[in-house]
Design a protein around this motif. Structure first.
Motif, PDB file in Angstrom:
ATOM      1  N   SER A  71      -2.419   3.214   0.675  1.00  0.00           N
ATOM      2  CA  SER A  71      -3.820   2.989   0.527  1.00  0.00           C
ATOM      3  C   SER A  71      -4.156   3.828  -0.482  1.00  0.00           C
ATOM      4  O   SER A  71      -3.619   4.916  -0.550  1.00  0.00           O
ATOM      5  CB  SER A  71      -4.701   3.170   1.826  1.00  0.00           C
ATOM      6  N   LEU A  72      -4.956   3.325  -1.260  1.00  0.00           N
ATOM      7  CA  LEU A  72      -5.698   4.190  -2.271  1.00  0.00           C
ATOM      8  C   LEU A  72      -6.976   5.088  -2.084  1.00  0.00           C
ATOM      9  O   LEU A  72      -7.546   5.710  -2.940  1.00  0.00           O
ATOM     10  CB  LEU A  72      -5.857   3.435  -3.884  1.00  0.00           C
ATOM     11  N   LYS A  73      -7.124   4.718  -1.006  1.00  0.00           N
ATOM     12  CA  LYS A  73      -8.731   5.343  -0.245  1.00  0.00           C
ATOM     13  C   LYS A  73      -8.305   6.937  -0.221  1.00  0.00           C
ATOM     14  O   LYS A  73      -7.546   7.373   0.042  1.00  0.00           O
ATOM     15  CB  LYS A  73      -8.756   4.587   1.004  1.00  0.00           C
TER      16      LYS A  73
ATOM     17  N   THR B 159      -0.475  -7.632   4.810  1.00  0.00           N
ATOM     18  CA  THR B 159      -2.092  -8.075   5.511  1.00  0.00           C
ATOM     19  C   THR B 159      -3.188  -7.879   4.705  1.00  0.00           C
ATOM     20  O   THR B 159      -3.295  -6.973   3.815  1.00  0.00           O
ATOM     21  CB  THR B 159      -2.060  -7.353   6.744  1.00  0.00           C
ATOM     22  N   ALA B 160      -4.430  -8.455   5.205  1.00  0.00           N
ATOM     23  CA  ALA B 160      -5.699  -8.414   4.636  1.00  0.00           C
ATOM     24  C   ALA B 160      -6.291  -6.755   4.709  1.00  0.00           C
ATOM     25  O   ALA B 160      -5.883  -6.222   5.658  1.00  0.00           O
ATOM     26  CB  ALA B 160      -6.637  -9.253   5.089  1.00  0.00           C
ATOM     27  N   SER B 161      -6.774  -6.338   3.718  1.00  0.00           N
ATOM     28  CA  SER B 161      -7.537  -4.943   3.871  1.00  0.00           C
ATOM     29  C   SER B 161      -8.674  -4.898   2.950  1.00  0.00           C
ATOM     30  O   SER B 161      -8.782  -5.556   1.926  1.00  0.00           O
ATOM     31  CB  SER B 161      -6.325  -3.990   3.529  1.00  0.00           C
ATOM     32  N   SER B 162      -9.627  -4.003   3.473  1.00  0.00           N
ATOM     33  CA  SER B 162     -10.733  -3.589   2.790  1.00  0.00           C
ATOM     34  C   SER B 162     -10.467  -2.550   1.733  1.00  0.00           C
ATOM     35  O   SER B 162     -11.322  -2.490   0.798  1.00  0.00           O
ATOM     36  CB  SER B 162     -11.969  -3.483   3.483  1.00  0.00           C
ATOM     37  N   ASP B 163      -9.542  -2.073   1.714  1.00  0.00           N
ATOM     38  CA  ASP B 163      -8.977  -0.851   0.839  1.00  0.00           C
ATOM     39  C   ASP B 163      -8.279  -1.372  -0.376  1.00  0.00           C
ATOM     40  O   ASP B 163      -7.338  -2.300  -0.071  1.00  0.00           O
ATOM     41  CB  ASP B 163      -8.259   0.277   1.657  1.00  0.00           C
ATOM     42  N   ALA B 164      -8.190  -0.694  -1.689  1.00  0.00           N
ATOM     43  CA  ALA B 164      -7.206  -1.075  -2.543  1.00  0.00           C
ATOM     44  C   ALA B 164      -5.936  -0.089  -2.262  1.00  0.00           C
ATOM     45  O   ALA B 164      -6.110   0.714  -1.684  1.00  0.00           O
ATOM     46  CB  ALA B 164      -7.876  -0.666  -3.781  1.00  0.00           C
ATOM     47  N   ARG B 165      -4.929  -0.992  -2.410  1.00  0.00           N
ATOM     48  CA  ARG B 165      -3.580  -0.596  -2.298  1.00  0.00           C
ATOM     49  C   ARG B 165      -2.666  -0.614  -3.216  1.00  0.00           C
ATOM     50  O   ARG B 165      -2.946  -1.255  -4.289  1.00  0.00           O
ATOM     51  CB  ARG B 165      -2.957  -1.249  -0.831  1.00  0.00           C
TER      52      ARG B 165
ATOM     53  N   THR C 238       9.234  -0.739  -9.861  1.00  0.00           N
ATOM     54  CA  THR C 238       7.776  -0.880 -10.344  1.00  0.00           C
ATOM     55  C   THR C 238       6.434  -0.818  -9.330  1.00  0.00           C
ATOM     56  O   THR C 238       6.846  -1.402  -8.255  1.00  0.00           O
ATOM     57  CB  THR C 238       7.509  -1.881 -11.406  1.00  0.00           C
ATOM     58  N   VAL C 239       5.314  -0.387  -9.781  1.00  0.00           N
ATOM     59  CA  VAL C 239       4.257  -0.197  -8.805  1.00  0.00           C
ATOM     60  C   VAL C 239       3.349  -1.525  -9.060  1.00  0.00           C
ATOM     61  O   VAL C 239       3.088  -1.625 -10.129  1.00  0.00           O
ATOM     62  CB  VAL C 239       3.535   0.885  -8.793  1.00  0.00           C
ATOM     63  N   ALA C 240       2.845  -2.166  -8.138  1.00  0.00           N
ATOM     64  CA  ALA C 240       1.846  -3.166  -8.308  1.00  0.00           C
ATOM     65  C   ALA C 240       0.581  -2.759  -7.537  1.00  0.00           C
ATOM     66  O   ALA C 240       0.844  -2.441  -6.343  1.00  0.00           O
ATOM     67  CB  ALA C 240       2.497  -4.623  -7.998  1.00  0.00           C
ATOM     68  N   ARG C 241      -0.410  -3.186  -8.059  1.00  0.00           N
ATOM     69  CA  ARG C 241      -1.794  -2.853  -7.376  1.00  0.00           C
ATOM     70  C   ARG C 241      -2.225  -4.107  -6.445  1.00  0.00           C
ATOM     71  O   ARG C 241      -1.942  -5.036  -7.075  1.00  0.00           O
ATOM     72  CB  ARG C 241      -3.233  -2.685  -8.306  1.00  0.00           C
ATOM     73  N   VAL C 242      -2.831  -3.708  -5.244  1.00  0.00           N
ATOM     74  CA  VAL C 242      -3.170  -4.699  -4.205  1.00  0.00           C
ATOM     75  C   VAL C 242      -4.718  -4.632  -4.232  1.00  0.00           C
ATOM     76  O   VAL C 242      -4.854  -3.730  -3.617  1.00  0.00           O
ATOM     77  CB  VAL C 242      -2.370  -4.768  -2.907  1.00  0.00           C
ATOM     78  N   GLU C 243      -5.138  -5.662  -4.778  1.00  0.00           N
ATOM     79  CA  GLU C 243      -6.645  -5.492  -4.659  1.00  0.00           C
ATOM     80  C   GLU C 243      -7.116  -5.742  -3.323  1.00  0.00           C
ATOM     81  O   GLU C 243      -6.471  -6.317  -2.505  1.00  0.00           O
ATOM     82  CB  GLU C 243      -7.297  -6.647  -5.577  1.00  0.00           C
ATOM     83  N   PRO C 244      -8.380  -5.138  -2.833  1.00  0.00           N
ATOM     84  CA  PRO C 244      -9.113  -5.511  -1.463  1.00  0.00           C
ATOM     85  C   PRO C 244      -9.148  -6.911  -1.332  1.00  0.00           C
ATOM     86  O   PRO C 244      -9.446  -7.685  -2.338  1.00  0.00           O
ATOM     87  CB  PRO C 244     -10.219  -4.664  -1.524  1.00  0.00           C
TER      88      PRO C 244
END
Length: 393
Positions: free
Chosen positions: A69-71, A145-151, A41-47
């Motif tokens: 990354s979803l950018k 790790t932390a990110s400013s992008d949705a992944r 399954t796929v899980a969304r990782v919010e910024p």
């Protein structure tokens, strides 16, 4: 076969060819707010800050974990220039994903996975991919790790798989034995001190390769030297260690079939200063002799500003003549030959006739170095004649 190099047959600094960087010691996985991941399954990782997940695996179950990354990607019409300008820089690869046991101890990637080949972590078009093989059933932790992008994070089952070979702890002055192939390189670690010179050598009936990864002051690693066949099929790395810390040596192979090897790790002395150049005067030919195809001879020629000169090399083999300046930098491969103190400016090799002529004009008063070498002396005794002609100016 030929050595792998930036300078073939020797070691290379990875200015344009650095392997991916890695952290010396990966931070443990966190457990705060961990959400369950399900295989397939796929899980969304919010910024935002680092995220943690739990993953249930069975014994001998292999998985592939992708973080992407979803950018939206930039296109050729964007302001960014997508062309490679060849500036020789390498962008560090920051590890964005880790897999740990239930206590948070990092299982993958391991600190020794600093080489482009043989590690569990690799780059993908949109992010990174981590391969893992569970040796025991239980709960595992995945940390990104932390990110400013949705992944998004995807876990897939991996058919088969093997447990990554652990890094073998070694020390200078003690030889190590092992078995390696092109599919299963081995990695050794040893502690080194800044300024110390070491010589690493792999001896095997197979064609092995050596790669050395060194830390910087921040604890990041880069592959700083690689060698294929300095001693027949046996690779040798001889260099000065840049900083105090743990170093990693990878023994790879060009053969698909496993083969035994012995790795020697020896402290060695710093290279001796190169011999002084031989005096060369305009209008006075000198005779010399190269002992073999690897030999060089270096001369010093006094020049005057604005004057033009011609160097004439005559030999019965394919010789090369070059001009250069003294190299004040200590050679990283431990070389102490005449050309260890030579930095080339211009060379002449027009063919295999054995006669070469190189013209140049001096910009200032002083000395230039003149180097004579060959592409093999064949059946000759290596004799040559070198003459400098003052063309005036």
């Amino acid at each position: 076969m030929n050595s792998i190099r930036l300078t073939r047959g020797a070691l290379f600094l990875a200015a344009a060819a650095l392997a991916p960087l890695a952290q010396a010691q990966a931070a443990p996985c966190g457990t705060t707010g961990a959400k369950p991941l399900t295989v397939g399954t796929v899980a969304r990782v919010e910024p935002g800050p680092a995220r943690n997940f739990t993953l249930e695996l069975g014994v001998r179950e292999g998985v592939i974990v992708d973080i992407a990354s979803l950018k939206t990607k930039s296109t050729a019409s964007d302001d960014e220039d997508e062309h490679d300008h060849g500036d020789g820089t390498a962008t560090p690869v920051v590890q964005t994903i880790r897999l740990c046991d239930a206590k948070g101890n990092v299982l993958a990637p391991q600190p020794g996975e600093v080489f482009a080949k043989g590690g569990s972590l690799s780059e993908t078009e949109d992010g990174q991919r981590l391969r893992f093989y569970a040796s025991a059933a239980g709960t595992y932790l995945v940390s990104v790790t932390a990110s400013s992008d949705a992944r998004e994070i995807l876990v897939r089952r991996r058919d088969g798989g093997t447990i990554a070979q652990p890094v073998v702890s070694a020390s200078l002055g003690r030889a190590q034995k092992g078995i390696t192939s092109s599919g299963t390189p081995m990695v050794f670690s040893f502690d080194g001190t800044a300024g110390q010179w070491v010589e690493l050598k792999s001896t095997s009936e197979k064609d092995t390769l050596l790669r050395l990864a060194a830390p910087d002051r921040e604890g990041n690693y880069a592959v700083v030297a690689e060698n294929d066949d300095s001693d027949g099929l046996n690779p040798v790395i001889r260099r000065r260690l840049p900083t105090t810390g743990t170093y990693y040596v990878q023994v790879d192979s060009l053969s698909d079939e496993p083969g035994e090897f012995e790795l020697s790790l020896e402290p060695t002395s710093a290279p001796k200063p190169p011999p002084p150049p031989i005096a060369l005067r305009a209008g006075a030919p000198v005779s010399g002799k190269l002992a073999d195809g690897d030999a060089v001879a270096v001369y010093a020629l006094s020049v005057a500003a604005g004057k033009s000169y011609r160097l004439e090399l005559t030999a019965e083999y394919d010789g090369v003549v070059a001009i250069g300046v003294p190299n004040p930098v200590e050679p990283e491969d431990g070389g102490s030959g005449a050309d260890a103190g030579f930095t080339e400016i211009k060379s002449q090799d027009s063919g295999t006739t054995g006669t070469e002529k190189l013209n140049f004009t001096a910009r200032g008063n002083g000395q230039v170095l003149v180097r004579v070498k060959s592409f093999g002396i064949g059946e000759t005794d290596g004799s040559f004649t070198l003459k400098a002609v003052d063309l005036g100016g």
